[in-house]
Write a protein that holds these residues in place. Structure first.
Motif, short mmCIF file in Angstrom:
data_model
loop_
_atom_site.label_atom_id
_atom_site.label_comp_id
_atom_site.label_asym_id
_atom_site.label_seq_id
_atom_site.Cartn_x
_atom_site.Cartn_y
_atom_site.Cartn_z
N VAL A 116 0.79 -1.25 0.02
CA VAL A 116 0.12 0.11 0.10
C VAL A 116 0.96 1.30 -0.06
N SER A 117 2.07 1.06 0.42
CA SER A 117 2.94 2.49 0.77
C SER A 117 3.64 2.58 -0.78
N LEU A 118 3.67 1.65 -1.78
CA LEU A 118 4.51 1.64 -2.79
C LEU A 118 4.02 3.06 -3.51
N PRO A 119 2.68 3.35 -3.91
CA PRO A 119 2.44 4.44 -4.70
C PRO A 119 2.79 5.71 -4.36
N ALA A 120 3.12 5.74 -3.02
CA ALA A 120 3.61 7.11 -2.38
C ALA A 120 5.01 7.39 -2.59
N LEU A 121 5.67 6.16 -3.02
CA LEU A 121 7.28 6.42 -3.70
C LEU A 121 7.21 7.05 -4.91
N ALA A 127 -2.58 16.37 -9.03
CA ALA A 127 -3.03 17.63 -8.25
C ALA A 127 -2.90 17.35 -6.84
N PRO A 128 -2.82 18.30 -6.12
CA PRO A 128 -2.72 18.16 -4.53
C PRO A 128 -3.92 17.52 -4.14
N MET A 129 -5.04 17.87 -4.35
CA MET A 129 -6.38 17.16 -4.07
C MET A 129 -6.51 15.65 -4.27
N VAL A 130 -6.08 15.21 -5.55
CA VAL A 130 -5.85 14.05 -6.07
C VAL A 130 -4.94 13.32 -5.24
N GLN A 131 -3.82 14.06 -5.01
CA GLN A 131 -2.87 13.22 -4.13
C GLN A 131 -3.34 12.98 -2.58
N LEU A 132 -3.88 13.71 -2.31
CA LEU A 132 -4.52 13.73 -0.83
C LEU A 132 -5.78 12.60 -0.78
N THR A 133 -6.26 12.54 -1.58
CA THR A 133 -7.56 11.70 -1.95
C THR A 133 -6.79 10.23 -1.97
N SER A 135 -3.96 9.25 -0.93
CA SER A 135 -3.42 9.06 0.50
C SER A 135 -4.39 8.47 1.25
N PHE A 136 -5.57 9.10 1.40
CA PHE A 136 -6.59 8.51 2.31
C PHE A 136 -6.96 7.46 1.83
N VAL A 137 -7.33 7.09 0.54
CA VAL A 137 -7.78 5.86 0.18
C VAL A 137 -6.88 4.62 0.53
N LEU A 138 -5.70 5.08 0.27
CA LEU A 138 -4.39 3.79 0.54
C LEU A 138 -4.46 3.81 2.08
N THR A 139 -4.66 4.81 2.89
CA THR A 139 -4.43 4.43 4.28
C THR A 139 -5.71 3.69 4.71
N LEU A 140 -6.81 3.86 4.33
CA LEU A 140 -8.20 3.22 4.58
C LEU A 140 -7.80 1.63 4.27
N ALA A 141 -7.45 1.47 3.01
CA ALA A 141 -7.08 0.34 2.50
C ALA A 141 -5.98 -0.72 3.40
N SER A 142 -5.12 0.16 4.06
CA SER A 142 -4.09 -0.54 4.71
C SER A 142 -4.58 -1.15 5.93
N LEU A 143 -5.79 -0.44 6.77
CA LEU A 143 -6.29 -0.70 8.00
C LEU A 143 -6.48 -2.25 8.45
N PRO A 144 -7.15 -2.97 7.42
CA PRO A 144 -7.26 -4.51 7.77
C PRO A 144 -5.82 -5.10 7.88
N GLY A 145 -4.69 -4.57 7.05
CA GLY A 145 -3.48 -5.22 7.29
C GLY A 145 -2.68 -4.99 8.72
N LEU A 146 -3.02 -3.73 9.25
CA LEU A 146 -2.61 -3.36 10.28
C LEU A 146 -3.30 -4.37 11.43
N VAL A 147 -4.54 -4.50 11.31
CA VAL A 147 -5.27 -5.46 11.97
C VAL A 147 -5.03 -6.79 12.25
N LEU A 148 -4.58 -7.24 10.86
CA LEU A 148 -3.86 -8.80 10.70
C LEU A 148 -2.79 -8.83 11.47
N MET A 149 -1.78 -7.79 11.51
CA MET A 149 -0.55 -7.62 12.22
C MET A 149 -0.78 -7.76 13.83
#
Length: 245
Positions: A116-121, A127-133, A135-149
């Motif tokens: 999930v962190s790869l696109p940030a690299l 546009a900044p708004m697209v980048q922010l959106t 980032s939010f979507v990827l963070t949300l998508a990563s939550l189950p992975g954190l819970v799995l850990m």
């Protein structure tokens, strides 16, 4: 009893058990307290609390920053060790045993975070708004992975990657409920302690900084307990309540 009432009752159990952890496993909060206190000793020696100006000018002092890195690592270690302590206590294992960790789940969850962190690299040139959106979507998508850990750390070797994307959202929200609100209150107290210490007699500065270190210890204890109780839900709270029956 409604679902919301049960969740709030669970939050109360988490708060109570986070205080109990100081007695059951004092090493957990102390791992967070001692580096915090060491940094405060350096701050006092540098004269950081002499005034608002001194506080601002010395905030980036190398000695302070070096200890800052250590205290953050110690805080994370305390939280993970505390969560593991509760899992071991439930399983009837020794408090600091690593035997029950489900390493497959831990590594799978870590893999999700990496992917999930790869696109940030990447230089996406959007546009900044697209980048922010994004980032939010990827963070949300990563939550189950954190819970799995977290589940792997607590010994859940049955829940897989697909299952956590079905059930992990509820667990993530519950963990947030068990930790977030009180953590924010403690963070406010943590900040207020530093402000109250500015331009005060040295004995009062020390008193406030000792209190502040204890607040950080409670933050670690709260997060550790919230990870365990939030992940396991009503089951963990019922077990804890039965100990007091």
């Amino acid at each position: 009893m409604s679902r919301l009432t049960r969740e709030l009752a669970g939050l109360g159990v988490t708060l109570r058990d986070s205080v109990r952890l100081w007695r059951l496993a004092p090493l957990v909060p102390l791992v967070a307290v001692l580096p915090e206190l060491a940094q405060h000793a350096v701050e006092i020696r540098l004269g950081m609390f002499a005034s608002q100006e001194a506080f601002a000018s010395l905030a980036l002092d190398p000695q302070r920053l070096a200890l800052g890195g250590i205290k953050i690592a110690a805080l994370v270690l305390a939280v993970l060790a505390g969560a593991r302590f509760w899992a071991n206590r439930t399983a009837g294992l020794r408090g600091w045993s690593l035997a029950g960790i489900a390493w497959k789940q831990v590594l799978l969850g870590l893999g999700v975070q990496i992917v999930v962190s790869l696109p940030a690299l990447l230089d996406l040139r959007v546009a900044p708004m697209v980048q922010l959106t994004l980032s939010f979507v990827l963070t949300l998508a990563s939550l189950p992975g954190l819970v799995l850990m977290v589940g792997g750390l607590l010994g859940d070797n049955e829940t897989g990657l697909l299952a956590i994307y079905r059930s992990g959202w509820t667990k993530a929200l519950r963990i947030l409920l068990h930790i977030g609100p009180v953590w924010l209150l403690l963070q406010v107290l943590h900040r207020a302690d530093h402000i109250a210490a500015l331009d005060r007699p040295i004995w009062l500065v020390w008193l406030l900084m000792v209190l502040d270190a204890l607040v950080v210890g409670q933050m670690a204890s709260l997060a550790a307990t919230g990870l365990h109780h939030g992940y396991r839900g009503e089951e963990a709270c019922t077990e804890s309540l039965n100990l007091y029956a």
